[in-house]
Design an enzyme around this catalytic site. Structure first.
Site, PDB file in Angstrom:
ATOM      1  N   LYS A 183      34.651  17.435  37.066  1.00 38.96           N
ATOM      2  CA  LYS A 183      33.939  18.580  36.484  1.00 38.96           C
ATOM      3  C   LYS A 183      34.463  18.878  35.067  1.00 38.96           C
ATOM      4  CE  LYS A 183      32.173  18.474  40.431  1.00 38.96           C
ATOM      5  NZ  LYS A 183      31.147  18.888  41.338  1.00 38.96           N
TER       6      LYS A 183
HETATM    7  C1  LIG Z   1      31.057  18.996  42.847  1.00 38.89           C
HETATM    8  C2  LIG Z   1      29.943  19.805  43.382  1.00 38.89           C
HETATM    9  C3  LIG Z   1      30.124  20.695  44.443  1.00 38.89           C
HETATM   10  C4  LIG Z   1      31.382  20.760  45.271  1.00 38.89           C
HETATM   11  O1  LIG Z   1      32.536  21.033  44.581  1.00 38.89           O
HETATM   12  P1  LIG Z   1      33.952  20.839  45.307  1.00 38.89           P
HETATM   13  O2  LIG Z   1      34.897  21.622  44.448  1.00 38.89           O
HETATM   14  O3  LIG Z   1      34.244  19.374  45.299  1.00 38.89           O
HETATM   15  O4  LIG Z   1      33.857  21.373  46.669  1.00 38.89           O
HETATM   16  C5  LIG Z   1      29.070  21.502  44.818  1.00 38.89           C
HETATM   17  N1  LIG Z   1      27.884  21.417  44.203  1.00 38.89           N
HETATM   18  C6  LIG Z   1      27.648  20.569  43.202  1.00 38.89           C
HETATM   19  C7  LIG Z   1      26.303  20.552  42.548  1.00 38.89           C
HETATM   20  C8  LIG Z   1      28.669  19.710  42.769  1.00 38.89           C
HETATM   21  O5  LIG Z   1      28.423  18.820  41.784  1.00 38.89           O
END
Ligand SMILES: *Cc1c(COP(=O)(O)O)cnc(C)c1O
Length: 383
Positions: A183
């Protein structure tokens, strides 16, 4: 051809990040504590929210939210099928029924009209997804939720720094961010739930740590009763201070990261514009600022004469990593078998699910790396 592998994503970790983590490791307090509290307040300031709760993941945040809202058997949760599986999994695990909506073919986001068409008397929660760093069109979705008395939680895993009509995502309503290493910022693993509803925040804070109403740091160092008792059964989704201190350094650089992502994305757009087989996503028409979490293209498989999977394989042979964000959730095995969902239900989602590919995009990439990707694509498509 490149001699080294270019991953599709890589976190930007500075020497200062490493030194900050080192300090926490040597401090005697490595789990939730002062760094987590500081990270929550810095995050609050950055997005402009009324309150933020640092968590072990965005998925954990969605779990706590579904629990806090009392969603369960007989309830419906509306979400696009072009998303990560976590929202859908947690809805199912709570006993609720996920209701999938289709997305716009070129922005990959669900409109208020599509959501409205999926409303029933059982709808309890709507989860729009800000896709790839663009903002979903929230104004009509907020109106729809308010008029029908339905809870709304934005999946902002891609949207740290994203703005919608001049406001940062996270500054109103309830929003969940992710700090997974791909992210826009990372804490190793982690997430943040922001909300302007103080009662909801209190409940989330309690549920994230066993339902005690105080975390271990407060109990040991802040004079809170070490005999804190369970107010209600809770979970264990707190963020460590090791992660939080990394998040603090990352958050201080997020605007720099996002500007860098934007430069690279605009270079991609320009360099790919002459290649008919490659279709980048479209920008929404309403005012917004993009966080460029991903650079997603669709391969025109008919024109290219190869499948998306073959395209990814050939890029990998040329030392270029790629990702898929996302495979349509309703076509994944469990959902097909348990809900009877199938091809033909969500045409735009399915069309994209077969063609999308995320090209490498991260702040430490160079413009030469972008050229390498474009050259590899041209080579594969014999341009
Ligand atoms: C990465 C992601 C998540 C989940 O995030 P985590 O921190 O790994 O639980 C949820 N929704 C979207 C659209 C994502 O890209």
């Amino acid at each position: 051809m490149r001699t080294t592998f270019l991953p599709f994503s890589r976190p930007s970790i500075s020497e200062d990040d490493i030194a900050a983590v080192d300090t926490v490791l040597r401090s005697g307090w490595i789990t939730t504590g002062p760094k987590s509290a500081e990270f929550e307040s810095r995050f609050d300031e950055y997005v402009g929210s009324k309150g933020a709760v640092a968590l072990a993941s965005a998925t954990g945040g969605m779990h706590l939210l579904i629990e806090a809202l009392g969603i369960g058997s007989g309830d419906e949760v509306i979400t696009p099928a072009m998303t990560w599986v976590s929202t859908v999994n947690l809805a199912v695990l709570s006993g609720a029924r996920p209701v999938f909506v289709d997305v716009d073919r070129d922005t990959l986001m669900a409109s208020a009209d599509a959501i409205e068409a999926a409303l029933t008397s059982r709808t309890r929660l709507i989860v729009p997804v800000h896709f790839a760093g663009a903002a979903a069109d929230m104004a009509p979705i907020r109106r729809l939720a308010a008029q029908n008395g339905i809870s709304l939680a934005e999946d902002a895993a891609h949207a740290l720094g994203t703005e919608y009509r001049g406001e940062r995502i996270g500054c109103r309503g309830t929003t969940i961010f992710s700090f997974h290493p791909i992210k826009n910022i990372t804490t190793g693993e982690g997430g943040m739930l922001c909300s302007d509803d103080p009662a909801l925040l209190d409940r989330i804070r309690r549920l994230k740590f066993h339902g005690l109403g105080a975390d271990a740091f407060e109990r040991e160092t802040q004079g809170r009763s070490p005999q804190a008792q369970v107010q209600e059964p809770g979970f264990k989704y707190n963020l460590t201070d090791i992660g939080a201190v990394l998040g603090l350094g990352q958050l201080a650089r997020v605007d720099v990261f996002n500007r860098r992502r934007e430069e690279l994305a605009l270079t991609y757009r320009e360099r790919l514009s002459g290649i008919d087989e490659i279709l980048p996503l479209a920008d929404p028409t309403y005012p917004m600022a993009h966080s460029w979490h991903l650079f997603v293209v669709r391969l025109d498989v008919e024109r290219a004469g190869i499948s998306r999977n073959e395209f990814m394989e050939r890029l990998k042979e040329r030392n270029i990593g790629t990702g898929i964000h996302f495979l349509a959730v309703h076509l994944q095995r469990y959902y097909r078998e348990s809900m009877g969902t199938r091809r033909g239900m969500l045409p735009n989602t399915e069309w994209n699910s077969d063609r999308i590919c995320s090209l490498p995009l991260f702040p430490d990439m160079t413009p030469e790396d972008v050229e390498d990707v474009v050259d590899a694509i041209k080579d594969i498509l014999k341009k």
